[in-house]
Design a protein around this motif. Structure first.
Motif, PDB file in Angstrom:
ATOM      1  N   GLY A   9       0.824  -1.214   0.000  1.00  9.75           N
ATOM      2  CA  GLY A   9       0.000   0.000   0.000  1.00  9.75           C
ATOM      3  C   GLY A   9       0.851   1.254   0.000  1.00  9.75           C
ATOM      4  O   GLY A   9       2.077   1.184  -0.148  1.00  9.75           O
ATOM      5  N   THR A  10       0.189   2.378   0.204  1.00  3.71           N
ATOM      6  CA  THR A  10       0.900   3.652   0.152  1.00  3.71           C
ATOM      7  C   THR A  10       1.890   3.819   1.302  1.00  3.71           C
ATOM      8  O   THR A  10       2.752   4.672   1.249  1.00  3.71           O
ATOM      9  N   SER A  11       1.779   2.988   2.351  1.00  2.74           N
ATOM     10  CA  SER A  11       2.688   3.137   3.491  1.00  2.74           C
ATOM     11  C   SER A  11       4.092   2.617   3.195  1.00  2.74           C
ATOM     12  O   SER A  11       5.033   2.947   3.920  1.00  2.74           O
ATOM     13  N   ASP A  13       5.406  -0.060   3.863  1.00  7.56           N
ATOM     14  CA  ASP A  13       5.969  -0.670   5.069  1.00  7.56           C
ATOM     15  C   ASP A  13       6.388  -2.116   4.853  1.00  7.56           C
ATOM     16  O   ASP A  13       7.295  -2.605   5.514  1.00  7.56           O
ATOM     17  N   GLY A 171      -5.065   2.116   5.948  1.00  9.13           N
ATOM     18  CA  GLY A 171      -3.688   1.996   5.474  1.00  9.13           C
ATOM     19  C   GLY A 171      -3.122   3.400   5.368  1.00  9.13           C
ATOM     20  O   GLY A 171      -3.464   4.278   6.165  1.00  9.13           O
ATOM     21  N   GLY A 172      -2.260   3.632   4.376  1.00  7.43           N
ATOM     22  CA  GLY A 172      -1.775   4.987   4.138  1.00  7.43           C
ATOM     23  C   GLY A 172      -2.959   5.925   3.949  1.00  7.43           C
ATOM     24  O   GLY A 172      -2.999   7.033   4.479  1.00  7.43           O
ATOM     25  N   ASN A 193      -2.941   6.736   7.623  1.00 14.93           N
ATOM     26  CA  ASN A 193      -1.649   6.929   8.284  1.00 14.93           C
ATOM     27  C   ASN A 193      -0.692   7.803   7.485  1.00 14.93           C
ATOM     28  O   ASN A 193       0.422   8.072   7.933  1.00 14.93           O
ATOM     29  N   ASP A 197       2.719   9.234   9.099  1.00 18.44           N
ATOM     30  CA  ASP A 197       4.003   8.621   8.736  1.00 18.44           C
ATOM     31  C   ASP A 197       4.947   9.657   8.129  1.00 18.44           C
ATOM     32  O   ASP A 197       6.138   9.693   8.460  1.00 18.44           O
ATOM     33  N   ASP A 209       5.204   6.468  13.951  1.00 19.60           N
ATOM     34  CA  ASP A 209       5.204   6.759  15.391  1.00 19.60           C
ATOM     35  C   ASP A 209       4.671   5.508  16.091  1.00 19.60           C
ATOM     36  O   ASP A 209       3.486   5.412  16.419  1.00 19.60           O
ATOM     37  N   ASP A 211       3.252   2.739  18.154  1.00 19.71           N
ATOM     38  CA  ASP A 211       2.365   2.737  19.318  1.00 19.71           C
ATOM     39  C   ASP A 211       2.004   4.149  19.787  1.00 19.71           C
ATOM     40  O   ASP A 211       1.659   4.357  20.947  1.00 19.71           O
ATOM     41  N   GLY A 297      -6.303  -3.056   8.687  1.00 19.73           N
ATOM     42  CA  GLY A 297      -5.220  -2.172   8.258  1.00 19.73           C
ATOM     43  C   GLY A 297      -4.339  -1.756   9.426  1.00 19.73           C
ATOM     44  O   GLY A 297      -4.726  -1.854  10.593  1.00 19.73           O
ATOM     45  N   GLY A 298      -3.132  -1.289   9.099  1.00 21.11           N
ATOM     46  CA  GLY A 298      -2.145  -0.945  10.123  1.00 21.11           C
ATOM     47  C   GLY A 298      -2.616   0.118  11.100  1.00 21.11           C
ATOM     48  O   GLY A 298      -2.194   0.125  12.261  1.00 21.11           O
ATOM     49  N   ARG A 301      -3.645  -0.719  14.537  1.00 24.37           N
ATOM     50  CA  ARG A 301      -2.573  -1.127  15.475  1.00 24.37           C
ATOM     51  C   ARG A 301      -1.999   0.083  16.210  1.00 24.37           C
ATOM     52  O   ARG A 301      -1.151  -0.078  17.089  1.00 24.37           O
ATOM     53  N   GLU A 332      -5.815  -7.057   2.669  1.00 26.66           N
ATOM     54  CA  GLU A 332      -5.583  -6.523   1.326  1.00 26.66           C
ATOM     55  C   GLU A 332      -4.886  -7.541   0.428  1.00 26.66           C
ATOM     56  O   GLU A 332      -5.184  -7.619  -0.767  1.00 26.66           O
TER      57      GLU A 332
HETATM   58  N1  LIG Z   1       1.980  -0.347  16.350  1.00 30.55           N
HETATM   59  C1  LIG Z   1       1.716   0.675  15.512  1.00 30.55           C
HETATM   60  N2  LIG Z   1       1.749   1.952  15.977  1.00 30.55           N
HETATM   61  C2  LIG Z   1       1.512   3.000  15.165  1.00 30.55           C
HETATM   62  N3  LIG Z   1       1.216   2.866  13.848  1.00 30.55           N
HETATM   63  C3  LIG Z   1       1.173   1.621  13.332  1.00 30.55           C
HETATM   64  C4  LIG Z   1       1.407   0.469  14.124  1.00 30.55           C
HETATM   65  N4  LIG Z   1       1.307  -0.630  13.337  1.00 30.55           N
HETATM   66  C5  LIG Z   1       0.993  -0.163  12.096  1.00 30.55           C
HETATM   67  N5  LIG Z   1       0.924   1.186  12.084  1.00 30.55           N
HETATM   68  C6  LIG Z   1       0.639   2.069  10.950  1.00 30.55           C
HETATM   69  O1  LIG Z   1       0.130   1.280   9.881  1.00 30.55           O
HETATM   70  C7  LIG Z   1       0.853   1.560   8.673  1.00 30.55           C
HETATM   71  C8  LIG Z   1       0.853   0.351   7.796  1.00 30.55           C
HETATM   72  O2  LIG Z   1      -0.489   0.014   7.511  1.00 30.55           O
HETATM   73  P1  LIG Z   1      -0.896  -0.812   6.242  1.00 30.55           P
HETATM   74  O3  LIG Z   1      -2.270  -1.301   6.452  1.00 30.55           O
HETATM   75  O4  LIG Z   1       0.178  -1.795   5.928  1.00 30.55           O
HETATM   76  O5  LIG Z   1      -0.903   0.345   5.167  1.00 30.55           O
HETATM   77  P2  LIG Z   1      -0.696   0.252   3.585  1.00 30.55           P
HETATM   78  O6  LIG Z   1      -1.843  -0.540   3.080  1.00 30.55           O
HETATM   79  O7  LIG Z   1      -0.703   1.689   3.140  1.00 30.55           O
HETATM   80  O8  LIG Z   1       0.629  -0.421   3.381  1.00 30.55           O
HETATM   81  C9  LIG Z   1       2.222   1.982   9.157  1.00 30.55           C
HETATM   82  O9  LIG Z   1       2.883   2.765   8.190  1.00 30.55           O
HETATM   83  C10 LIG Z   1       1.876   2.761  10.423  1.00 30.55           C
HETATM   84  O10 LIG Z   1       1.504   4.074  10.109  1.00 30.55           O
END
Ligand SMILES: Nc1ncnc2c1ncn2[C@@H]1O[C@H](COP(=O)(O)OP(=O)(O)O)[C@@H](O)[C@H]1O
Ligand SMILES: [Mg+2]
Length: 412
Positions: A9-11, A13, A171-172, A193, A197, A209, A211, A297-298, A301, A332
């Motif tokens: 995704g856009t993150s 990660d 997600g992002g 996010n 981010d 950031d 947690d 999505g992230g 978390r 996803e």
């Molecule tokens: N423990 C956490 N604390 C803070 N942010 C988190 C944590 N775990 C995930 N994230 C956030 O979730 C994002 C990843 O989410 P994700 O669903 O994979 O997004 P994408 O689909 O854009 O890749 C990270 O970049 C971060 O911003």
């Protein structure tokens, strides 16, 4: 048919992967069973991620750089696919979303072009498995947003519910599908996010950031929040889509002004951005009459974001997708695997609304994806020797009405 779905995704990660064995129910061919053989994350190589961060809007990038990244992202996905298939058994098809480089939205909100990179030929070469890729352009060519793609999965998993459910992914970018209330309604809600981010990355070099350690020590700046909420994107009707071209590295500077941004301490800025994501999601959900919000999505978390979102949504409950047997982290990648299955069977990857258009705004639902090599699936289904599919089974082109997940995977 066994499909490996891959998504970034856009993150930026990680590369999310889902290996799924799809089979039609014996008695009811409209019921698709999806056995989750493996869900996990494969690393996104740091040098490729940094190179992508460096060229994402508004940074200028020349065609040679994009070309090099197309190959590098392809190699990263190829390595991820090869690793998963070596550890968890082969597949009949790899479906890859690749990495969005640009999602071109006009001022009127329509999408003129969308570009995902990650050379599929490299994935096919590394795995000797046919690869379905380029999953958005057919919808854009039919006049759609090319996004979000999640609604079909959301509808197949949760559409049969008696009450309207809002299915949210943070997600992002955050996006939402409303199912169980007549026509499916879907779209991107806001920054998810992405701004968080980017702000952390710009100030500390860290990707997120974690947690909400910094954001928790800050205070929401009400003036800045109000200024950010004035972005006309939030007033656009669904379906609407957005991306990093809009929420780019200069977005906060443009919206808040150089001086006001500089005056905000990092924890206060992050607390404000957490609140922005919570508010924009809650405002997107409010008019829909959903009885609950099922989230993945992230972003879920992030404990502070979760808290603020739950508070803003109340009394509508916020439920983890995991609680319903839907993998919150791997959703996803599962979606991409499902789109692979549907594309390979010539079935559309978007949903029809009552007037015959697609949920993305396209003139009609279309089959998504391009296949390399192009002849690979002509004898479909090709039962693999260890597959349970009966040899010479007819190509199943019955529309899928429901997806039933069976979890057999171990979490990586
Ligand atoms: N423990 C956490 N604390 C803070 N942010 C988190 C944590 N775990 C995930 N994230 C956030 O979730 C994002 C990843 O989410 P994700 O669903 O994979 O997004 P994408 O689909 O854009 O890749 C990270 O970049 C971060 O911003
Ligand atoms: Mg991700």
């Amino acid at each position: 048919m066994r499909v490996l779905g891959m998504m970034s995704g856009t993150s930026l990660d990680a590369i999310d992967v889902a290996l799924v064995e799809f089979a039609r129910d014996h008695d009811d061919p409209s019921l698709l069973r999806g056995r989750l053989l493996h869900l996990g994350e494969e690393p996104f190589p740091e040098d490729t991620r940094d190179a992508l961060w460096a060229v994402l809007p508004p940074a200028p990038a020349d065609v040679a750089t994009w070309n090099r990244l197309h190959a590098a992202v392809g190699d990263a996905f190829a390595e991820a696919a090869a690793a998963v298939l070596a550890a968890h058994g082969g597949a009949d098809l790899v479906a890859t979303h690749g990495q969005t480089l640009h999602h071109g939205v006009r001022v009127d909100g329509t999408v003129h072009a969308t570009l995902q990179i990650g050379d599929a030929s490299r994935i096919a070469a590394a795995t000797a498995v046919p690869v379905l890729h380029d999953l958005r352009t057919a919808d854009v060519a039919a006049g759609g947003q090319g996004a979000p793609l999640a609604p079909l999965l959301d509808q197949l998993l949760l559409g049969g519910q008696a009450h309207p459910t809002a299915v949210l992914n943070i997600g992002g970018i955050s996006n939402l599908t409303l199912v169980g209330a007549g026509d499916v309604l879907a779209g991107d809600l806001g920054p998810g996010n992405a701004l968080l981010d980017a702000a952390v990355h710009a100030a500390t070099g860290r990707a997120a950031d974690l947690d909400a350690r910094l954001a928790r020590t800050g205070t929401v700046d009400r003036t800045a929040l109000a200024t950010l909420l004035a972005d006309p994107f939030y007033a656009r009707p669904l379906p609407r889509s957005t991306g990093r071209e809009h929420y780019d590295g200069q977005y906060l500077r443009r919206m808040l002004g150089e001086d006001s941004l500089a005056a905000l301490a990092l924890p206060d800025l992050l607390a404000t951005l957490v609140e922005l994501t919570a508010v924009t999601i809650a405002r997107g959900v409010a008019p829909l009459g959903a009885r609950r919000v099922v989230a993945s999505g992230g972003g879920i978390r992030n404990p502070l974001l979760r808290e603020r979102l739950a508070a803003r949504l109340a009394p509508v409950p916020l439920v983890d997708a995991d609680e319903l047997g839907i993998p919150a982290d791997g959703k996803e990648a599962l979606l991409i695997a499902l789109l692979g299955y549907l594309g390979a069977h010539g079935l559309p990857g978007t949903l029809a609304t009552r007037d015959g258009t697609a949920h993305t705004g396209a003139s009609r639902p279309v089959v998504l994806g391009a296949l390399t090599p192009p002849h690979a699936l002509r004898h479909l289904p090709v039962p693999r020797s260890d597959s349970t599919a009966a040899a010479n089974a007819p190509v199943d082109s019955t529309p899928v009405g429901r997806l039933l997940l069976e979890r057999a995977e171990e979490r990586a």
